[in-house]
Design a protein around this motif. Structure first.
Motif, short mmCIF file in Angstrom:
data_model
loop_
_atom_site.label_atom_id
_atom_site.label_comp_id
_atom_site.label_asym_id
_atom_site.label_seq_id
_atom_site.Cartn_x
_atom_site.Cartn_y
_atom_site.Cartn_z
N LEU A 120 -7.62 -8.54 14.16
CA LEU A 120 -7.87 -9.15 12.85
C LEU A 120 -7.45 -10.61 12.83
CD1 LEU A 120 -6.69 -6.25 10.49
CD2 LEU A 120 -9.04 -6.89 11.02
N LEU A 121 -6.34 -10.92 13.51
CA LEU A 121 -5.89 -12.30 13.58
C LEU A 121 -6.84 -13.15 14.41
CD1 LEU A 121 -2.06 -11.77 14.06
CD2 LEU A 121 -3.13 -12.96 12.14
N GLU A 122 -7.29 -12.61 15.54
CA GLU A 122 -8.18 -13.36 16.42
C GLU A 122 -9.52 -13.64 15.75
OE1 GLU A 122 -8.32 -10.98 19.90
OE2 GLU A 122 -6.27 -11.50 20.54
N SER A 123 -10.01 -12.68 14.96
CA SER A 123 -11.29 -12.87 14.27
C SER A 123 -11.14 -13.68 12.98
CB SER A 123 -11.90 -11.51 13.94
OG SER A 123 -11.12 -10.82 12.97
N GLU A 124 -9.89 -14.01 12.64
CA GLU A 124 -9.55 -14.76 11.43
C GLU A 124 -9.84 -13.97 10.15
OE1 GLU A 124 -11.45 -18.56 11.75
OE2 GLU A 124 -10.00 -19.28 13.21
N ALA A 125 -10.02 -12.65 10.28
CA ALA A 125 -10.10 -11.82 9.08
C ALA A 125 -8.74 -11.76 8.40
CB ALA A 125 -10.58 -10.40 9.44
N LEU A 126 -7.68 -11.68 9.20
CA LEU A 126 -6.31 -11.65 8.70
C LEU A 126 -5.71 -13.04 8.88
CD1 LEU A 126 -3.78 -10.14 7.69
CD2 LEU A 126 -3.32 -9.50 10.08
N THR A 127 -5.39 -13.67 7.76
CA THR A 127 -4.77 -14.99 7.80
C THR A 127 -3.24 -14.85 7.82
OG1 THR A 127 -4.72 -15.17 5.39
CG2 THR A 127 -6.70 -15.97 6.51
N GLY A 128 -2.59 -15.95 8.18
CA GLY A 128 -1.14 -15.94 8.23
C GLY A 128 -0.50 -15.56 6.91
N GLU A 129 -1.16 -15.89 5.79
CA GLU A 129 -0.59 -15.60 4.48
C GLU A 129 -0.48 -14.09 4.23
OE1 GLU A 129 -3.48 -17.70 2.17
OE2 GLU A 129 -2.12 -19.37 1.80
N TRP A 130 -1.36 -13.30 4.86
CA TRP A 130 -1.38 -11.86 4.62
C TRP A 130 -0.81 -11.07 5.78
CZ3 TRP A 130 -2.05 -9.94 -0.04
CH2 TRP A 130 -2.68 -10.75 -1.00
N ARG A 131 -0.32 -11.75 6.82
CA ARG A 131 0.19 -11.04 7.99
C ARG A 131 1.39 -10.17 7.67
NH1 ARG A 131 1.38 -13.61 13.98
NH2 ARG A 131 2.37 -11.74 14.87
N ASP A 132 2.34 -10.69 6.90
CA ASP A 132 3.52 -9.89 6.55
C ASP A 132 3.12 -8.64 5.78
OD1 ASP A 132 5.23 -11.58 7.84
OD2 ASP A 132 5.92 -12.61 6.02
N ALA A 133 2.15 -8.78 4.87
CA ALA A 133 1.70 -7.62 4.09
C ALA A 133 1.06 -6.58 5.01
CB ALA A 133 0.72 -8.07 3.01
N PHE A 134 0.26 -7.02 5.97
CA PHE A 134 -0.34 -6.08 6.92
C PHE A 134 0.73 -5.32 7.67
CE2 PHE A 134 -1.52 -5.15 11.31
CZ PHE A 134 -2.63 -4.34 11.13
N GLU A 135 1.75 -6.03 8.12
CA GLU A 135 2.80 -5.40 8.91
C GLU A 135 3.68 -4.47 8.09
OE1 GLU A 135 4.82 -8.69 10.66
OE2 GLU A 135 3.29 -9.01 12.20
N ALA A 136 3.89 -4.81 6.82
CA ALA A 136 4.84 -4.06 6.00
C ALA A 136 4.20 -2.90 5.24
CB ALA A 136 5.52 -5.00 5.01
N VAL A 137 2.89 -2.96 5.02
CA VAL A 137 2.22 -1.96 4.18
C VAL A 137 1.18 -1.22 5.02
CG1 VAL A 137 0.98 -1.59 2.01
CG2 VAL A 137 2.54 -3.54 2.23
N PRO A 138 1.55 -0.08 5.61
CA PRO A 138 0.64 0.63 6.50
C PRO A 138 -0.49 1.33 5.74
CG PRO A 138 2.66 1.87 6.25
CD PRO A 138 2.89 0.56 5.55
N ARG A 139 -1.68 1.18 6.23
CA ARG A 139 -2.84 1.87 5.64
C ARG A 139 -2.63 3.39 5.63
NH1 ARG A 139 -8.79 2.16 8.49
NH2 ARG A 139 -10.12 2.08 6.64
N ALA A 140 -1.99 3.91 6.68
CA ALA A 140 -1.80 5.35 6.81
C ALA A 140 -1.03 5.95 5.64
CB ALA A 140 -1.06 5.66 8.11
#
Length: 389
Positions: free
Chosen positions: A17-37
């Motif tokens: 997601l980071l490489e494709s720029e779908a996930l920006t730095g602003e939302w990286r912490d949220a991705f890491e802290a809030v699991p989809r599962a």
């Protein structure tokens, strides 16, 4: 990115997601802290990208496969037929969107601490959880029309310490009591932007939503900036998507037999130089389909499966009983049948020719302007050259 007990699969997803720029730095912490599962039920139907089919997976009997699908960039159905269906084959009515779609739409929303966000369509609650993690508990209000879906989402958000306000109501009504919001995001596909939304977003605020016409099931994300007087909102489309539609705006179609009770008898017949690829392009997200829908209102296109070298594509008028069919053949011109007050194939062919003459513009060149009295106007490149949709 291996934090918060992330699986290797989820770490791979994060890097992708980071490489494709779908996930920006602003939302990286949220991705890491809030699991989809944490926001998905035990039984899900994951879209298998290799087979194109919905695969039922039960965490209780096959936790490894369940986790593998959950940590991939695939859409996952969580409900069929508004809760009445239990197996694939009906209508999917609630889901978890692809993570890449989720984060691209959040990037379009451009929300920052200090903004207040109204979300239409809570679904699993993951999107609300991501926003709450970044913006704060008081900054996010989410609306879900289905009471069971809303209750489940509240429970999952609460378990993650991310429960803000989740309202059970028709999202088309918005949240007049909580206005004004600086941002509004819809995770349900729209055919009309509810006029009341404009009055619930601050001047200069943004509305981000999947929007499309009844011509196909496809949508495109539109990014509307609300005018200073809140009387209108306007902006460009960004990219193609496909979302489950707002319940009040689902397409009403009476079925093929309502249009052709006596078959093709009495229809006008002709041929066309348009080819199958020229009309349909490369698949469901081909921009020409979106462009034709913008130019041919109240029309529903249904491409049928190819058989023995022939493929019919049907067109149905949604405001009368007009219909058309173009039958593509291998090695010769396509046949056309049309019937009813509208010459639907002529309208479609004209729209296709218009798109080609304009240089085959992509999604990002199209835009939409909506007004507080419900008017919708599409445009190419500039709102000054708009037409009603």
């Amino acid at each position: 990115m291996r934090r918060h007990g992330m699986t290797e699969e989820r770490s791979v997803l994060g890097r992708s997601l980071l490489e494709s720029e779908a996930l920006t730095g602003e939302w990286r912490d949220a991705f890491e802290a809030v699991p989809r599962a944490a926001f998905l039920p035990d039984v899900v139907w994951a879209f298998d990208m290799d087979t194109g089919a919905a695969v039922e997976v039960d965490r209780r009997t096959d936790p490894t496969t369940w986790q593998r699908y959950v940590d991939q960039d695939v859409p996952i159905v969580t409900q069929w037929d508004d809760g009445a269906g239990e197996n694939p084959g009906g209508e999917a009515t609630s889901s978890a969107s692809m993570p890449s779609v989720v984060f691209r739409m959040l990037a379009d929303l451009d929300a920052h601490p200090g903004d207040r966000v109204l979300e239409i369509g809570t679904g699993t609650g993951w999107n609300a959880g991501l926003m709450t993690h970044r913006l704060g508990h008081r900054a996010v209000t989410s609306i879900e029309v289905d009471s069971e879906v809303a209750t489940a989402a509240r429970g999952r958000l609460g378990a993650q310490g991310l429960l803000g306000t989740v309202l059970t109501r028709d999202g088309a009504l918005g949240d007049p009591e909580g206005t004004p919001y600086t941002r509004l995001i819809s995770t349900a596909g729209l055919r009309r932007v509810p006029p009341v939304w404009l009055g619930q977003v601050s001047p200069g605020g943004l509305i981000v939503a999947p929007w499309g016409t009844h011509y196909s099931n496809g949508d495109a994300v539109v990014r509307l900036r609300v005018a200073g007087d809140r009387a209108s909102a306007s902006g460009h489309f960004t990219r193609p998507v496909e979302f489950m539609k707002l319940r009040a705006q689902r397409r009403h179609f009476d079925g093929h037999k309502a249009y052709l009770p006596d078959g093709l008898g009495g229809a006008d017949r002709s041929t066309t130089e348009v080819t199958e690829n020229g009309l349909l392009g490369e698949g469901r997200y081909d921009v020409r389909t979106f462009a034709i829908g913008l130019r041919v209102p109240d029309c529903y296109q249904v491409p049928a499966a190819a058989r023995d070298g022939h493929r019919p594509v049907w067109f149905y008028g949604l405001d009368d009983r007009s219909w058309a069919c173009v039958m593509f053949h291998e090695g010769r011109k396509a046949d056309v049948w049309q019937s009813g007050p509208r010459r639907l194939w002529d309208e479609v062919a004209s729209a296709l020719h218009w798109w080609q003459e304009k240089g085959e513009p992509g999604y990002e060149r199209f835009g939409l302007t909506v007004t507080g009295d419900g008017e919708h106007r599409a445009w190419l490149d500039s709102p000054e050259d708009a037409w009603p949709v």
